[in-house]
Design a protein around this motif. Structure first.
Motif, mmCIF file in Angstrom:
data_model
loop_
_atom_site.group_PDB
_atom_site.id
_atom_site.type_symbol
_atom_site.label_atom_id
_atom_site.label_comp_id
_atom_site.label_asym_id
_atom_site.label_seq_id
_atom_site.Cartn_x
_atom_site.Cartn_y
_atom_site.Cartn_z
ATOM 1 N N TYR A 5 0.848 -1.260 -0.058
ATOM 2 C CA TYR A 5 0.083 -0.146 0.009
ATOM 3 C C TYR A 5 0.737 1.301 0.076
ATOM 4 O O TYR A 5 1.725 1.540 0.857
ATOM 5 C CB TYR A 5 -0.935 0.101 1.269
ATOM 6 N N SER A 6 0.801 2.038 -0.979
ATOM 7 C CA SER A 6 1.533 3.358 -1.000
ATOM 8 C C SER A 6 0.534 4.414 -0.622
ATOM 9 O O SER A 6 -0.669 4.228 -0.032
ATOM 10 C CB SER A 6 1.949 3.558 -2.568
ATOM 11 N N GLN A 7 0.955 5.802 -0.471
ATOM 12 C CA GLN A 7 0.207 6.839 -0.305
ATOM 13 C C GLN A 7 -0.496 7.523 -1.376
ATOM 14 O O GLN A 7 -0.748 8.860 -1.448
ATOM 15 C CB GLN A 7 1.271 7.740 0.382
ATOM 16 N N GLN A 8 -0.496 6.930 -2.566
ATOM 17 C CA GLN A 8 -1.406 7.463 -3.789
ATOM 18 C C GLN A 8 -2.798 7.416 -3.371
ATOM 19 O O GLN A 8 -3.300 6.890 -2.352
ATOM 20 C CB GLN A 8 -1.071 6.384 -4.950
ATOM 21 N N LEU A 16 -7.143 -8.124 5.573
ATOM 22 C CA LEU A 16 -6.330 -7.144 4.411
ATOM 23 C C LEU A 16 -6.022 -7.780 3.077
ATOM 24 O O LEU A 16 -6.205 -7.397 2.268
ATOM 25 C CB LEU A 16 -5.189 -6.634 5.326
ATOM 26 N N PRO A 17 -5.581 -8.877 3.044
ATOM 27 C CA PRO A 17 -5.071 -9.809 1.841
ATOM 28 C C PRO A 17 -6.205 -9.848 0.860
ATOM 29 O O PRO A 17 -5.829 -10.132 -0.261
ATOM 30 C CB PRO A 17 -4.460 -10.972 2.367
ATOM 31 N N ARG A 18 -7.150 -10.058 1.345
ATOM 32 C CA ARG A 18 -8.430 -10.345 0.402
ATOM 33 C C ARG A 18 -9.326 -9.039 -0.067
ATOM 34 O O ARG A 18 -10.036 -9.360 -0.871
ATOM 35 C CB ARG A 18 -9.454 -11.192 1.357
ATOM 36 N N ILE A 19 -8.853 -7.970 0.353
ATOM 37 C CA ILE A 19 -9.520 -6.986 -0.335
ATOM 38 C C ILE A 19 -8.728 -6.197 -1.478
ATOM 39 O O ILE A 19 -7.610 -6.187 -1.653
ATOM 40 C CB ILE A 19 -9.398 -5.488 1.003
ATOM 41 N N ARG A 20 -9.607 -6.282 -2.386
ATOM 42 C CA ARG A 20 -9.259 -6.093 -3.738
ATOM 43 C C ARG A 20 -9.852 -4.640 -4.338
ATOM 44 O O ARG A 20 -10.717 -4.126 -3.710
ATOM 45 C CB ARG A 20 -9.555 -7.119 -4.880
ATOM 46 N N GLY A 21 -9.277 -4.162 -5.392
ATOM 47 C CA GLY A 21 -9.793 -2.838 -5.998
ATOM 48 C C GLY A 21 -8.503 -1.798 -6.054
ATOM 49 O O GLY A 21 -7.618 -2.230 -5.746
ATOM 50 N N SER A 22 -8.930 -0.456 -6.346
ATOM 51 C CA SER A 22 -8.119 0.459 -6.391
ATOM 52 C C SER A 22 -7.604 0.891 -5.284
ATOM 53 O O SER A 22 -8.225 0.412 -3.997
ATOM 54 C CB SER A 22 -8.449 1.514 -7.009
ATOM 55 N N GLU A 23 -6.452 1.415 -4.689
ATOM 56 C CA GLU A 23 -5.925 1.707 -3.565
ATOM 57 C C GLU A 23 -6.965 2.668 -2.590
ATOM 58 O O GLU A 23 -7.005 2.350 -1.560
ATOM 59 C CB GLU A 23 -4.577 2.449 -3.738
ATOM 60 N N PRO A 24 -7.607 3.711 -3.329
ATOM 61 C CA PRO A 24 -8.600 4.331 -2.546
ATOM 62 C C PRO A 24 -9.735 3.381 -2.071
ATOM 63 O O PRO A 24 -10.210 3.476 -1.136
ATOM 64 C CB PRO A 24 -8.969 5.314 -3.280
ATOM 65 N N LYS A 37 -8.502 1.050 0.819
ATOM 66 C CA LYS A 37 -8.301 2.025 2.062
ATOM 67 C C LYS A 37 -9.926 2.124 2.682
ATOM 68 O O LYS A 37 -9.853 2.169 3.769
ATOM 69 C CB LYS A 37 -7.631 3.232 1.770
ATOM 70 N N GLN A 38 -10.665 2.488 1.724
ATOM 71 C CA GLN A 38 -11.787 2.846 2.258
ATOM 72 C C GLN A 38 -12.576 1.804 2.881
ATOM 73 O O GLN A 38 -13.249 1.878 3.943
ATOM 74 C CB GLN A 38 -12.722 3.421 1.227
ATOM 75 N N LEU A 39 -12.593 0.637 2.004
ATOM 76 C CA LEU A 39 -13.298 -0.619 2.714
ATOM 77 C C LEU A 39 -12.424 -1.066 3.932
ATOM 78 O O LEU A 39 -13.240 -1.518 5.068
ATOM 79 C CB LEU A 39 -13.182 -1.523 1.653
ATOM 80 N N TRP A 40 -11.121 -0.953 4.264
ATOM 81 C CA TRP A 40 -10.485 -1.562 5.409
ATOM 82 C C TRP A 40 -10.823 -0.477 6.535
ATOM 83 O O TRP A 40 -11.295 -0.808 7.719
ATOM 84 C CB TRP A 40 -9.031 -1.534 5.056
ATOM 85 N N LEU A 41 -10.969 0.819 6.375
ATOM 86 C CA LEU A 41 -11.512 1.623 7.202
ATOM 87 C C LEU A 41 -12.713 1.340 7.709
ATOM 88 O O LEU A 41 -13.161 1.322 8.867
ATOM 89 C CB LEU A 41 -11.056 3.154 6.965
ATOM 90 N N GLN A 42 -13.654 1.261 6.636
ATOM 91 C CA GLN A 42 -15.052 0.950 7.163
ATOM 92 C C GLN A 42 -15.283 -0.356 7.851
ATOM 93 O O GLN A 42 -16.039 -0.390 8.604
ATOM 94 C CB GLN A 42 -15.847 0.945 5.650
ATOM 95 N N PHE A 43 -14.489 -1.416 7.403
ATOM 96 C CA PHE A 43 -14.480 -2.554 8.211
ATOM 97 C C PHE A 43 -14.067 -2.448 9.580
ATOM 98 O O PHE A 43 -14.837 -2.899 10.692
ATOM 99 C CB PHE A 43 -13.518 -3.632 7.589
ATOM 100 N N LEU A 44 -13.053 -1.637 9.825
ATOM 101 C CA LEU A 44 -12.600 -1.369 11.515
ATOM 102 C C LEU A 44 -13.614 -0.564 11.821
ATOM 103 O O LEU A 44 -13.925 -1.035 13.302
ATOM 104 C CB LEU A 44 -11.294 -0.595 11.280
ATOM 105 N N GLN A 45 -14.426 0.227 11.315
ATOM 106 C CA GLN A 45 -15.374 1.207 12.093
ATOM 107 C C GLN A 45 -16.651 0.114 12.316
ATOM 108 O O GLN A 45 -17.179 0.381 13.503
ATOM 109 C CB GLN A 45 -15.533 2.219 10.965
#
Length: 580
Positions: free
Chosen positions: A147-150, A258-266, A269-277
């Motif tokens: 994961y980069s900061q793009q 985390l390893p199972r989340i696919r898609g563009s970087e945004p 990131k969005q799905l992972w943060l939503q998962f944690l929330q």
């Protein structure tokens, strides 16, 4: 932030999280029950020991603001993750420091329901985009392919120049933008006040139940090998327990989700943060529900403790002293050796770094109080009594005006930099220390102003002209400045389920550390470097001493107890002692 493509939590994941939450509560509640008993024993024995309790010189203000009053409000540009655009919302910070937002000011005026709301406990306020992206990126470690900061281009092109962020690892993030430095400054100070208020709510409660809960969390974590200090103990009981569980679960969730989340970087990131929330929200809801059920059981437990402890108090205290003497023979020598080798050589440095911000912050409170009173006296000179009464009310709000108090609070922010080199003592995060020091400053100002108001009302009833009014106000100000408060400190002093060896064991270790810390603190204070003994400021020393002793000894004891407990020979010598 947090997209809404679909709920990231599957049914299987929800069942897993519910099971983990139920297991944690089942394991934790016995710790809490045990600490309720020991804390209640301390309270009852303290009721009989009136010696050594300080007579607080300032009147203690318990005044709170109306929970639904508006502290600050206004339009803010907010980054919306769903549309990846900046949108305007109307934000309101309420008297209980709940943050609400509406579509517009008109929607608020019409009584519409807010679009959303959040408590501010555990949040971190940032004004740097690079710091914010760094924190988010650290949460996203473990993505398949890295994961980069793009993907921050839209954030990097805001509608205004002045950004600020509210970050919480498990809650919704907020990215704000304003058009002026002044607006950013006011919102920042107001939100920081809310973060401090909500994050330290449990620590500010004057009850044995709160003390017991915090102790139970510490022992619960220590049994699992976690001794270092952190920011988990921020918020109310369900939030703290939610933080503890999320700390345990985060490595597992990272490896499995985390390893199972696919898609563009945004999108990732969005799905992972939503998962944690959503995971945190689910855990928080279940913990709150189970804790509410336990509250009813706790009321019955307290009735039983009343009946059990008060009649047999002398016998219990005698038994506790007998166990302490047995422990002393085993604990005293290794604890003193550990303290001598691992603590005392660094105490001068620690005391300097701890005393300087508190000393300068409390001195600034004193100066600010005098300044505010002088301004009031100039305003009311040759004015009718109604003006004076209005000015007294305005003065009373000083401690709740973050834009004024912020200059004092910033003195404690120095800890974020000055204590970064003290990881060896367990200061892996100093947020609790910073907030505790700021609470001391806020309470000191609140009590000073409250005392001034009460004494002024008594004196002014005797005044016959304006000159006499002014002179009396000056006299009251001088009196308050010479009566800055002394705060009581609480030191650990701990029949079945009431006298616990682990509490007595910690008390022994803490006593060794407190002896060394008190010596170093007096030596440092005696150098007259931090103004702790100057004139009317002398009586601040006790409240400052208590804060430094409590923070330093508590952090050091956790680390040193961890080291002692890991020694198998020590465990063998300790194991023969009775558990009750």
């Amino acid at each position: 932030m947090g997209g809404r493509y679909s709920s990231p939590l599957s049914g299987k994941q929800r069942r897993y999280l519910r099971g983990c939450t139920a297991a944690m509560m089942k394991n934790f509640l016995p710790y809490y029950q045990r600490q309720l008993a020991t804390a209640f024993l301390r309270q009852v024995s303290g009721e009989l020991d009136l010696q050594g309790k300080f007579a607080l010189q300032l009147l203690q203000s318990k005044i709170q603001r109306a929970p639904h009053a508006t502290l600050y409000d206004g339009l803010l540009s907010q980054y919306d993750e769903d549309s990846q655009r900046w949108k305007e919302n109307y934000f309101v910070l309420l008297g209980d420091f709940t943050l609400e937002w509406f579509a517009s000011k008109e929607a608020l005026g019409k009584g519409c329901e807010p679009r959303g709301l959040t408590a501010l406990s555990g949040y971190l306020l940032l004004t740097s985009l690079s710091e914010y992206t760094k924190l988010v990126s650290s949460l996203c470690q473990g993505f398949a392919g890295g994961y980069s900061q793009q993907g921050w281009n839209t954030l990097a092109d805001p509608p205004g120049e002045f950004l600020f962020f509210l970050y919480h690892p498990f809650r919704r993030h907020f990215c704000f933008c304003t058009n002026s430095a002044e607006s950013q400054r006011i919102w920042k100070s107001a939100l920081q006040d809310g973060i401090r208020y909500h994050s330290t709510e449990l620590q500010r409660r004057d009850s044995f139940e709160a003390e017991a809960f915090l102790e139970a969390v510490r022992f619960y974590r220590q049994e699992r090998g976690s001794y270092r200090a952190g920011d988990l103990l921020l918020g109310v009981e369900p939030e703290i327990l939610g933080n503890v569980l999320m700390e345990d679960l985060l490595p597992v969730l990272r490896s499995q989700v985390l390893p199972r989340i696919r898609g563009s970087e945004p999108q990732r990131k969005q799905l992972w943060l939503q998962f944690l929330q959503e995971a945190y929200t689910l855990i928080l809801s279940q913990v709150s529900s189970e804790f509410k059920v336990f509250q009813r059981e706790k009321e019955k437990l307290q009735i039983q403790l009343e009946k059990k402890i008060r009649p047999d108090l002398d016998q219990m205290l005698t038994l506790k002293d007998q166990i302490a003497k047995k422990l002393q023979a085993t604990v005293q020598s290794p604890a003193e050796s550990c303290c001598c080798q691992g603590v005392e050589p660094d105490l001068d440095c620690v005391m300097e770094e701890l005393m300087r911000p508190i000393s300068s912050g409390v001195e600034l409170v004193r100066s600010l109080f005098a300044q505010r009173v002088d301004e009031m006296v100039r305003t009311v000179r040759n004015s009718p009594i109604a003006v004076l009464q209005k000015e007294l009310l305005t003065l009373g709000r000083t401690s709740w005006m973050p834009e004024i108090m912020q200059q004092c609070y910033e003195k404690a922010d120095v800890y974020n930099e000055s204590l970064q080199g003290l990881e060896r003592f367990g200061f892996h995060s100093v947020t609790s220390l910073v907030l505790g020091a700021q609470n001391l400053m806020q309470q000191l100002m609140q009590n000073s102003v409250y005392t001034f108001q009460q004494l002024s009302e008594q004196c002014l009833s005797q005044a016959t002209d304006c000159n006499q009014v002014v002179q009396m106000l000056e006299n009251v100000k001088d009196r308050v400045l010479k009566e800055l408060p002394k705060y009581e400190s609480y030191v650990f002093a701990d029949f079945s389920g009431i006298i616990n060896v682990e509490n007595i064991y910690e008390e022994m270790v803490l006593a060794v550390l407190l002896k060394a810390i008190s010596k170093a603190l007096k030596e440092a204070s005696g150098r007259n470097k931090h103004n702790l003994y100057r004139d009317s400021f002398f009586c601040v020393l006790e409240s400052t001493d208590n804060l430094l002793r409590e923070v330093t000894a508590r952090e050091l004891s956790e680390i040193r107890m961890g080291a002692l407990s890991s020694n198998s020979a020590f465990d063998t010598r300790f194991s023969h002692l009775p558990s009750q």
